[in-house]
Design an enzyme around this catalytic site. Sequence first.
Site, PDB file in Angstrom:
ATOM      1  N   CYS A 307      55.128  66.795  91.966  1.00  0.00           N
ATOM      2  CA  CYS A 307      54.184  66.967  92.677  1.00  0.00           C
ATOM      3  C   CYS A 307      53.171  65.877  92.962  1.00  0.00           C
ATOM      4  O   CYS A 307      52.153  65.730  92.462  1.00  0.00           O
ATOM      5  CB  CYS A 307      53.440  68.250  92.661  1.00  0.00           C
ATOM      6  SG  CYS A 307      54.460  69.616  92.214  1.00  0.00           S
ATOM      7  N   ALA A 308      53.481  64.707  93.655  1.00  0.00           N
ATOM      8  CA  ALA A 308      53.018  63.386  93.454  1.00  0.00           C
ATOM      9  C   ALA A 308      51.784  63.193  94.028  1.00  0.00           C
ATOM     10  O   ALA A 308      50.891  62.348  93.475  1.00  0.00           O
ATOM     11  CB  ALA A 308      54.105  62.297  93.798  1.00  0.00           C
ATOM     12  N   ASP A 360      59.983  70.233  99.453  1.00  0.00           N
ATOM     13  CA  ASP A 360      59.482  71.289  98.568  1.00  0.00           C
ATOM     14  C   ASP A 360      60.045  71.053  97.228  1.00  0.00           C
ATOM     15  O   ASP A 360      61.220  70.931  96.992  1.00  0.00           O
ATOM     16  CB  ASP A 360      59.929  72.425  99.113  1.00  0.00           C
ATOM     17  CG  ASP A 360      59.356  73.639  98.707  1.00  0.00           C
ATOM     18  OD1 ASP A 360      58.805  73.767  97.470  1.00  0.00           O
ATOM     19  OD2 ASP A 360      59.285  74.766  99.178  1.00  0.00           O
ATOM     20  N   CYS A 431      44.925  70.964  86.070  1.00  0.00           N
ATOM     21  CA  CYS A 431      43.686  70.568  85.825  1.00  0.00           C
ATOM     22  C   CYS A 431      42.813  71.888  85.846  1.00  0.00           C
ATOM     23  O   CYS A 431      41.731  72.023  86.495  1.00  0.00           O
ATOM     24  CB  CYS A 431      42.986  69.490  86.871  1.00  0.00           C
ATOM     25  SG  CYS A 431      43.125  70.153  88.644  1.00  0.00           S
TER      26      CYS A 431
END
Length: 504
Positions: A307-308, A360, A431
């Site tokens: 998920c860059a 995806d 996060c």
Amino acid sequence: MSPADDRRDPSGRQRGAARAQGRTQRSASAPSQRRRGSDPARTAAYDVLRAVDGSDSYANLVLPPLLRERHLAGRDAAFATELAYGTLRLRGRYDAIIALAAAREVTTIDAPALDVLRLGVHQLLGMRVPAHAAVSETVGLAREQLGTGPSQFVNAVLRTVGRSTPEEWEQRIAEAAGDDELARLSVTQSHPLWVVRALREALVGNGRSAAEIGALLAADNAAPRVTIVARPGLADPAEVVGDAGEHVGTVGSLAPTAVILSGGDPAALPSVRDGRAGVQDEGSQLVALALTEAPLDGPDERWLDLCAGPGGKAALLAAVAGERGARIVANELQAHRARLVEQALRAVPADAVEDVRTGDGRTVGTDEPGAYDRVMVDAPCTGLGALRRRPEARWRRTPADLAGLSSLQRDLLISALRAVRPGGVVAYVTCSPHLVETQLVVKDALRSVSRAGIETESIDARAVVRGIAPGGSVELDDTRTDVQLWPHVHGTDAMHLTLLRRTS
């Protein structure tokens, strides 16, 4: 000193505007009518608040281009930044104060007028702006943006607020919240009550004391330090420190790649402009480096960032990969975020980047089983660990968001565990410290892959992190193998890290 610096005096008012007001004071106008408009810095802060409220924009994406577009720099830019971000962080506290001062619920106040009031209250109670300047300038902003009628309402409310000290107002809103400690913290520390409860549970679930909740909430309300990552092989921390000039730079205490600046615009640093360095929280740097240092069995040649976007961790991983002769694939669901990844990777040697692609992440494990040696899963989350940087997130997220996000996080981690080869390593990162998004997601994913015949073992992330940190001293929970960072303890975003090795 730039022309923008010359325009703003220490009280936060434009010098030219102050002189103009001095001339106007010789007229017979009432005090509330003396200021006919607002200065550009306050207008910029107001426009940021309206964008955040009206179009679900993020302040950190709206404000920088707005400052450039309006040629605000120096003290003007700093004033607008503190005014916008401080108001967003303390919105809950200020709404409680406005409700008492106006003797009406804030839900009955038109949204634009409420934003103006919030800006005025922050100047009165949260900044070093003299009361007369805060009221006059904010009333001018209200008249300019909303008209005479609303400006008179703003004037009346702010004059009421200005008659009491911040400490007096805090006592009043605490008393109005009742006897429940968490409800009081919710209003005085400006966090929704469900967030306060979730963060307290996260503290306890990670071996810390529930009594730390007040310190954690206060840390969320403090402006974060400007932190730069010096990408290995591309920039040296000493170079970034030297380029910082008057904005003194110091090397980070957790990540050897981190440089912490005392202020200034990081985009002015040559290494940031050309992509050899970038703005990145030290905790974010640390968890990315942990993936590169986690021990694995077998080859170490092909890495994946699942998920860059927007590319900060991908750029750090790619820089390290380039030094080791490895290659990285950066996958991102959204095309516009994939373009941001490409921009972040612009200084990385081409042979270290195999591909930046759009897809995806949930299907990668099925499409490319066992194809990678190291996989980063920086999963989309509520962002409750980054409220210092994205203060508006606390007002947008609801408990209902958790179900969809935790399901997505689980599916992404399952995909990563399928995509990594036996002996390879996966880093699961969020996060957010919320237990649903961290510990529970990992447990659910591991149960699922185990039923499919994929076995894993936990890597002691504490030992890896301590091995990275200069001096090896990091305060961590000794009862767990994962790592949870905290703003009030580590001075970083509340990053979570779990390291897993696939064994079969």
